[in-house]
Design a protein around this motif. Structure first.
Motif, short mmCIF file in Angstrom:
data_model
loop_
_atom_site.label_atom_id
_atom_site.label_comp_id
_atom_site.label_asym_id
_atom_site.label_seq_id
_atom_site.Cartn_x
_atom_site.Cartn_y
_atom_site.Cartn_z
N LYS A 1 0.87 -1.20 0.16
CA LYS A 1 0.07 -0.03 -0.16
C LYS A 1 1.00 1.29 0.21
N VAL A 2 0.79 2.01 -0.99
CA VAL A 2 1.50 3.35 -1.09
C VAL A 2 0.61 4.39 -1.04
N TYR A 3 0.93 5.53 0.00
CA TYR A 3 -0.06 6.46 -0.22
C TYR A 3 0.72 7.83 -0.55
N TYR A 4 -0.05 8.92 -0.96
CA TYR A 4 0.63 10.11 -1.43
C TYR A 4 -0.05 11.10 -0.44
N TYR A 5 1.01 11.72 0.33
CA TYR A 5 0.39 12.74 1.36
C TYR A 5 -0.06 14.10 0.61
N ASP A 6 -1.30 14.38 0.93
CA ASP A 6 -1.88 15.41 0.28
C ASP A 6 -1.73 16.86 0.75
N ASN A 7 -1.46 16.99 2.25
CA ASN A 7 -1.45 18.01 3.06
C ASN A 7 -0.23 18.96 3.40
N GLY A 8 0.32 19.15 2.09
CA GLY A 8 1.49 19.71 2.17
C GLY A 8 2.66 18.66 1.51
N PHE A 9 4.07 19.29 2.25
CA PHE A 9 5.05 18.11 1.81
C PHE A 9 5.49 17.29 2.76
N MET A 10 5.54 15.90 2.45
CA MET A 10 5.88 14.91 3.41
C MET A 10 7.53 14.74 3.50
N HIS A 11 7.84 15.09 4.46
CA HIS A 11 9.54 14.99 4.88
C HIS A 11 10.11 14.00 5.83
N ALA A 12 9.26 13.43 6.36
CA ALA A 12 9.54 12.74 7.94
C ALA A 12 10.34 11.25 7.23
N LYS A 13 11.17 10.83 7.79
CA LYS A 13 12.16 9.66 7.60
C LYS A 13 11.70 8.70 8.89
N THR A 14 10.71 7.86 8.74
CA THR A 14 10.50 6.98 9.82
C THR A 14 10.14 5.77 9.52
N MET A 15 10.15 4.67 10.33
CA MET A 15 10.01 3.35 10.16
C MET A 15 9.49 2.76 11.32
N VAL A 16 8.22 2.13 11.43
CA VAL A 16 7.83 1.46 12.73
C VAL A 16 7.33 -0.03 12.33
N ILE A 17 7.44 -0.95 13.13
CA ILE A 17 6.97 -2.25 13.02
C ILE A 17 6.48 -2.73 14.35
N ASP A 18 5.23 -3.36 14.23
CA ASP A 18 4.87 -4.02 15.22
C ASP A 18 4.48 -3.73 16.64
N ASP A 19 4.20 -2.31 16.72
CA ASP A 19 4.36 -1.58 18.28
C ASP A 19 5.37 -1.96 18.85
N SER A 20 6.75 -2.14 18.34
CA SER A 20 7.75 -2.69 19.06
C SER A 20 8.87 -2.09 18.79
N MET A 21 9.56 -1.86 17.59
CA MET A 21 10.76 -1.11 17.05
C MET A 21 10.30 -0.09 16.13
#
Length: 486
Positions: A394-414
């Motif tokens: 699933k790929v999302y295009y962020y529409d509310n301005g410019f998306m510049h975050a560099k994050t990754m999250v998995i399984d509520d743990s890491m």
């Protein structure tokens, strides 16, 4: 005598091709980069070689970090002393983090000399105004030292506000040191920092670059974002210093980013990275033959709950530590993996990790901007977005301005928060820094932030990509061919 222009053209083509092959194969590089540069050098004669002179040559590692091993040894000794004082040797890593995370901790310990920092307090920021309000408060409260390292430090309203405060603190006797990237801070000259230098502070462009125009190592940029106040408070993430990061630029509108404020031993990793970069940049080192000043690593009494590792990577190493970290998290995911990045140009190893996770039933979601800031990079991002969407991710295009975050999250743990994008440049060419976090509360918060951002985004379906014009698809495919050197 008639000139045989056809023959001359053929000779130029042959000579150009031969020189292209010799040029590209002179230095060790991966196959994708070899083919990308051959494409540029062969099909764009002369101009291609000029481009290669500025952005194609590799950075000689013997010039990267003077005293690197000596400084690293002293830093390691200091950090080990901190661990003893904190009593952390009484607990093993398995006592404070999940068994699944142990392999990631061991990997970073080996490849990046990154220790497991425990009991930190962490606050997540997604809005530039609230972030810099807190940054200014912490700088105003500094008593001993302020260390700042940013890819972008603009000469605008916010940049001048930060500079004026740094000048004030330097006049009060606080040690103020700033590293900025000359390319990322385009328009900000050494003259801009003269008031700080006159007040007793210090500011240098990374690796002491004299001129952006004449910099024949243009391809290697300091993309890190580090603030350390008194060795006790640290910041890292995606925000830079400039008005556009507060949403003041009409071109981008709302600026959506992610940054972290850290109190605890995690700050030591940011401080150590800054010291190494300062020693490579400044004519005067923070650490030389003498022992590291204890003021840079004060004993922390923080009793937080967040465990983390500060990991840096760059062209001074062939290991691509942050990319390895991203792959590690993707492969550890069992339930979900959510990724935010302004650029989506993964290499084959990352693509395979994403495919394997999705094929194994992991809910893989990736969010990128719906608008470009670099045309070729954006078209390449669209290419990979289309490819991954067709493979069930699933790929999302962020529409509310410019998306510049560099994050990754998995399984509520890491999770990971830092400066590294999901692209070739961050993996191999830029100097980057990320925090890899082993904490359920922070991971859940980052997941919730992603879910909330989905309400301001559009899911890209394979059907939507099929409706794209042939010309747009051609631009995406062509840009993808250049992705290893973008």
């Amino acid at each position: 005598m008639d000139i045989d222009w056809s023959l001359i053209f053929q000779i130029i083509v042959v000579v150009n091709a031969a020189l292209a092959i010799l040029t590209v194969f002179r230095e060790k590089r991966d196959i994708a980069a070899i083919w990308a540069w051959l494409l540029v050098l062969v099909f764009i004669p002369v101009v291609g070689f000029i481009a290669y002179a500025f952005i194609g040559r590799k950075l000689p590692k013997n010039r990267l970090f003077k005293l690197h091993s000596h400084v690293q040894m002293q830093l390691d000794e200091r950090l080990e002393e901190q661990r003893r004082q904190l009593g952390s040797e009484q607990k093993t890593a398995s006592d404070v983090i999940s068994k699944r995370a142990i392999s990631a901790v061991n990997m970073f310990s080996k490849t990046s000399s990154s220790f497991l920092a425990r009991q930190n307090k962490v606050k997540i920021f997604t809005d530039g105004r609230s972030l810099f309000h807190r940054v200014i408060e912490d700088i105003e409260g500094a008593r001993k030292s302020i260390h700042i390292e940013f890819y972008t430090f603009y000469n605008d309203k916010l940049g001048n506000e930060i500079l004026d405060l740094l000048v004030k603190k330097a006049q009060e006797g606080v040690e103020v040191r700033v590293i900025y990237d000359s390319w990322g801070s385009m328009g900000t000259t050494r003259k801009f920092f003269k008031p700080l230098n006159d007040a007793g502070g210090h500011a240098y462009p990374f690796l002491n670059t004299r001129s952006v125009i004449l910099d024949f190592r243009l391809n290697f940029r300091d993309h890190r974002k580090i603030i350390v106040v008194d060795g006790m408070i640290g910041y890292t993430g995606g925000f830079n210093i400039g008005d556009q990061y507060l949403g003041r630029k009409k071109k981008f509108g709302n600026w959506r980013d992610t940054h972290m404020r850290i109190i605890g031993s995690g700050v030591f990793g940011l401080q150590a990275r800054f010291i190494l970069d300062w020693n490579a940049t400044s004519p005067t080192s923070l650490i030389n033959e003498d022992k590291v000043d204890p003021k840079y690593f004060p004993v922390t009494t923080t009793k937080g709950s967040v465990n983390m590792q500060i990991v840096s990577s760059g062209p001074d190493s062939d290991l691509q530590q942050i990319k390895m970290g991203y792959i590690k998290l993707i492969t550890l995911a069992r339930d979900y993996c959510y990724i935010q990045s302004p650029y989506l140009i993964p290499d084959d190893s990352v693509l395979d990790a994403l495919r394997i996770a999705a094929s194994s039933g992991v809910d893989v979601r990736i969010m990128v901007p719906s608008m470009p800031d670099h045309p070729f990079v954006y078209r390449a991002t669209q290419y990979y977005a289309r490819q991954l969407a067709e493979e069930g991710i699933k790929v999302y295009y962020y529409d509310n301005g410019f998306m510049h975050a560099k994050t990754m999250v998995i399984d509520d743990s890491m999770a990971s928060v830092g400066s590294a994008n999901m692209d070739y440049r961050s993996f191999k060419l830029n100097f980057e820094i990320n925090s890899f976090i082993y904490d359920e509360k922070v991971a859940t918060e980052l997941k919730n932030i992603f879910v909330n951002d989905m309400d301001r985004s559009t899911l890209q379906t394979p059907e939507m990509f099929k409706k794209q014009s042939s010309w747009l698809k051609f631009k995406q495919t062509f840009s993808r061919l250049l992705s290893p050197i973008l």
